[in-house]
Each structure stands twice: as C-alpha cells, then as structure tokens.
Design an enzyme around this catalytic site. Sequence first.
Site, PDB file in Angstrom:
ATOM      1  N   SER A 155      -9.844   1.370   2.675  1.00 42.98           N
ATOM      2  CA  SER A 155      -8.994   2.177   1.836  1.00 42.98           C
ATOM      3  C   SER A 155      -7.901   1.399   1.098  1.00 42.98           C
ATOM      4  CB  SER A 155      -8.314   3.248   2.697  1.00 42.98           C
ATOM      5  OG  SER A 155      -7.444   2.650   3.640  1.00 42.98           O
ATOM      6  N   LYS A 198       0.847  -1.202   0.000  1.00 50.62           N
ATOM      7  CA  LYS A 198       0.000   0.000   0.000  1.00 50.62           C
ATOM      8  C   LYS A 198       0.878   1.246   0.000  1.00 50.62           C
ATOM      9  CE  LYS A 198      -3.942   1.803   2.728  1.00 50.62           C
ATOM     10  NZ  LYS A 198      -4.815   1.519   3.893  1.00 50.62           N
ATOM     11  N   SER A 244      -9.997  -1.092   6.859  1.00 54.55           N
ATOM     12  CA  SER A 244      -9.384  -0.950   5.528  1.00 54.55           C
ATOM     13  C   SER A 244      -8.625  -2.144   4.986  1.00 54.55           C
ATOM     14  CB  SER A 244      -8.443   0.251   5.514  1.00 54.55           C
ATOM     15  OG  SER A 244      -9.197   1.405   5.316  1.00 54.55           O
TER      16      SER A 244
HETATM   17  N1  GLN Z   1     -13.396   3.257   5.944  1.00 59.70           N
HETATM   18  C1  GLN Z   1     -12.829   3.721   7.159  1.00 59.70           C
HETATM   19  C2  GLN Z   1     -12.550   5.187   7.084  1.00 59.70           C
HETATM   20  O1  GLN Z   1     -12.835   5.763   6.095  1.00 59.70           O
HETATM   21  C3  GLN Z   1     -11.628   2.931   7.511  1.00 59.70           C
HETATM   22  C4  GLN Z   1     -10.384   3.437   6.912  1.00 59.70           C
HETATM   23  C5  GLN Z   1      -9.187   2.668   7.330  1.00 59.70           C
HETATM   24  O2  GLN Z   1      -9.287   1.615   7.977  1.00 59.70           O
HETATM   25  N2  GLN Z   1      -8.040   3.195   6.979  1.00 59.70           N
HETATM   26  O3  GLN Z   1     -12.065   5.780   8.003  1.00 59.70           O
END
Ligand code: GLN
Length: 479
Positions: free
Chosen positions: A151, A76, A175
């Site tokens: 994400s 990532k 995420s």
């Molecule tokens: N979807 C969640 C957010 O937007 C989780 C994001 C994450 O785990 N980085 O914060």
Amino acid sequence: MIRSIETIHESYINKSHTVTKVVTEVLDTITSKDGEIHAYTEVFREQALEQAQIIDTKLSQGGSIGILEGIPISVKDAILIEGYKATASSRMLENYTATYDATVITKLKNAGAIIVGKTNLDEFAMGASTENSAFGATHNPADISRVPGGSSGGSSASVAADMALISIGSDTGGSIRQPAALTGTVGLKPTYGRVSRFGLIAMASSLDQIGPFAHNVIDAAHTLSIIEGQDSMDATSAQLEQSQLLDIEGIRRAEVKGLRIGIPKEYFIDGIDADVRKSLDEVIETYKQLGVEFVEVSLPHTEYAVPTYYIIMPAEVSTNLARFDGIRYGLSELQQSQDLQEVYKASRAKGFGNEPLRRIMLGTYVLSSGYYASYYGKAKQVQDMIRKDFTEVFKEVDAIITPTSPHTAFKIGEKVNDPVAMYLEDIFTVATNLAGIPGISVPTLSHNGLPIGFQLMTNHFQEQTLLTLANAIDKIRYE
Ligand code: GLN
C-alpha cells in the site's frame, strides 16, 4: 540527482551544495513529474524551502549537522504530522487535520529531516497496488502504465522518481517491501516493536510496523537508526539492547563470509516469473562468491500464511476502524441523520471505499461469537506455528532469502477487480509480519527492464545482520 544521503551530507559540509539547492531540485522534480505519477497527496513547498534556508544559515555560520539534516523526505499519508492533513487516502479522513506528531515524525524533525510532502496509499493501507486510494492511483515511475505496488506505493514512487531521498512507509503484510521491489528501491520492515507506531493510523496493530524506503541499504540503515527505539506512547515498542543497536560502520565493513542463508523450499512455487527466478539465482551466485553458505530449509506452514493473515488482519481492521463513527473523527453525516444508528451507517457508508468495507465485514464475521473459535482462534494458533517455523530455521541459519514478489509490476487495472489475486500479492511477505521478524527488499538488476527485488529476513532484532547481508549485494550495484 545525487542518490545517497551520505554523499549529500558530505556536499553540505564541504559546501559544494546548499540545502536550498537540493530541496529545490527535489521540489522541481515533483512539479515536473508528479502530474503523471501522482505519488503525493500534498506537497509542503514553502515550509520545506524555509527549513532549508534555516539549515543553510546554520551551515554558513559554521554549525554542524546530523546525517538526516537537510535531507528531503516524504511520509506516507497514514502517519500524523501536527497541523497537516492525514487522510489515509480515504474520504473518511479527507478533511482531518492531525493534532499531534507521530513519534517517528518527532524524531525526524529533531534530526532536521525536511518533509517535502505526504504520499498516496491504498485506503487505510489496504491493498498491494495503490489503486485503492480514494484520490486516484499512483503510477510506477519505471513504466507509468503499471502499479508502484502498495500500500505504500506513493512512498516507493516518490523515491524511485527522485521526488524524495527517503520515504517513511508502513508494512502490515508487505506494504513496504512489495512496493520497493516493484519500483527498484530498498524497503525495510523492521522487527515488530523496533519502531514506535504512535501516530500511525492503525490498520492491524499487532502486525503494523513503520519503516523506510531509500535508494540504498546504508540510507535505510541511517533512517532506521534515527526512528527506532522504545517509546512510552507505544506499549509494544521495545527497549533495544546495546547489541541490537545498529552499527552503520559495521554494516559497511563486515565480511559476509561464513554467514549462512536458508532457502525455504516452500517459497519456490510455480508461478514465479522466470525473470524473478533468474535474478534471484544471480544474487545467490554473487553471495556464494562472497563466501556465504546456502542451505535448503523448510518453513512447513508457509501455505497457511496468506489465509491466516486474511483472518487476523481483517479482525483487527474491523476493531480499529470502529472508531470512525461519524462522531469522533472525520466524515460525519450527523446533521443529515435522524438517530445515532443512522449517523453510524451513513457516515461509514459514505466514508469508506470498497476494500475497507470488505475487510470490516470479513473481520466482524470472524470475530462474531458463533465463529470466533473456528476462525480467529484457529488463525492465532496457526500464527504460532508459523512463528515456530522461523524460530526453528534461525537455529540453523543467519538469514532467509526469497523473492519479494513473484513478478514484476503489473498493469494498472489488471487486478483491481479481483481481490483474491490482489491478496496473493502478499504471498512472500505476510509471514514476516505474522512472525514479527524483520524483512528487507533489495533491488537487483532486472532483465525485462522492470525492477525486481529480493527479500531477506532474519530473526527478531537481528537488523544488523539483515542490513549487512543486504548491503553486501547492494554496494555491488555502485561499484
Ligand atoms: N497488501 C497487503 C494488504 O492488502 C498488505 C498491506 C500492508 O502491508 N499495509 O493487506
């Protein structure tokens, strides 16, 4: 394409494949598929082939190799690799080059893994669809009109589309697990502190955790056992006791008979897709046939998990992202500005997309002196209650099972203008981060053709049980 690192490892040892052949195959798949999927922000073709050549030479000279050696992996683009760009999919860091390796990268390099490229994400890991990337959305390999989750959507898509065997992502509120569910891959968020966060571009430091995506549970376990462990560069990383270390043979061999899984009644809300519900029922049925016992349990503060997360997380975001000031890192409007205030304002306005801006404003508000006690202070108290809910339940059961996401992958564009709908994507995943416990999403067979995952959680550092239970179902897919 072989989809197991153990099988690839075997093939390297018995010389039925060369590392160069496997790496070339992955790179060629990227060339043919990634125009459409856009999982990668950058591909390291030449470096990957060079490294493959070195391992092939070692093998031809009779050298021995470790389990991840010569395995193509993706990372990532929020994790630093020395000498390469680390953009966090933000204009702010578009031209930023990392000056050191994240600890997980050092460990992966030492293990001989071949990093084939960096993967796309929602800007600074904020989102659930990978549409918030400043460099364009990633598409779901199962149906390119749909999102791959987020994400870490570039990571999940890269594994699902055979453009990497393993990917390293990060999970602050779901995420890793939600994109795994939406793409049919395994996604593991370890216990907070199990894996060093040093070199991960921070989103919400008290919740962030690095973990792997893989095609199967055993591959995820191998990867975790390489990247885990205490690190002097991350004060929150934990010293693992002998009993907490992973025993991969144990995961493979252990009987799940007699283990107890809790079904939390608060998670079975209206609005779960019939398909998701049906596939979870089938998983539960299979576990029962394997001798697992099920009990209904209660996590009474579940409904407060998303609101609590959306106070604590933005508070930490606003603090962490204060370092992007147009002077120290990344995009800078220094030359065009008259005074210091203007440098800050212009650089931040130009560098951040809408989602980071929204969260910085929200976070600054909940931390402001007039509102700190009623928002941030209150949220920290509720977080404690959520943690205690889990502590209580784990006195009775070894694990908890839930869907990972209430539905299958949604269409690109469907939720992008509705932040609250996007925040509700995290409904089943955020409590895990708030409690600091591990969670995994395991793919099941879908009914409507789109991938579905289920989630298992265990108590802190109980990854051995988590992976044993996950593998019991996962290995049935291969039988
Ligand atoms: N979807 C969640 C957010 O937007 C989780 C994001 C994450 O785990 N980085 O914060």
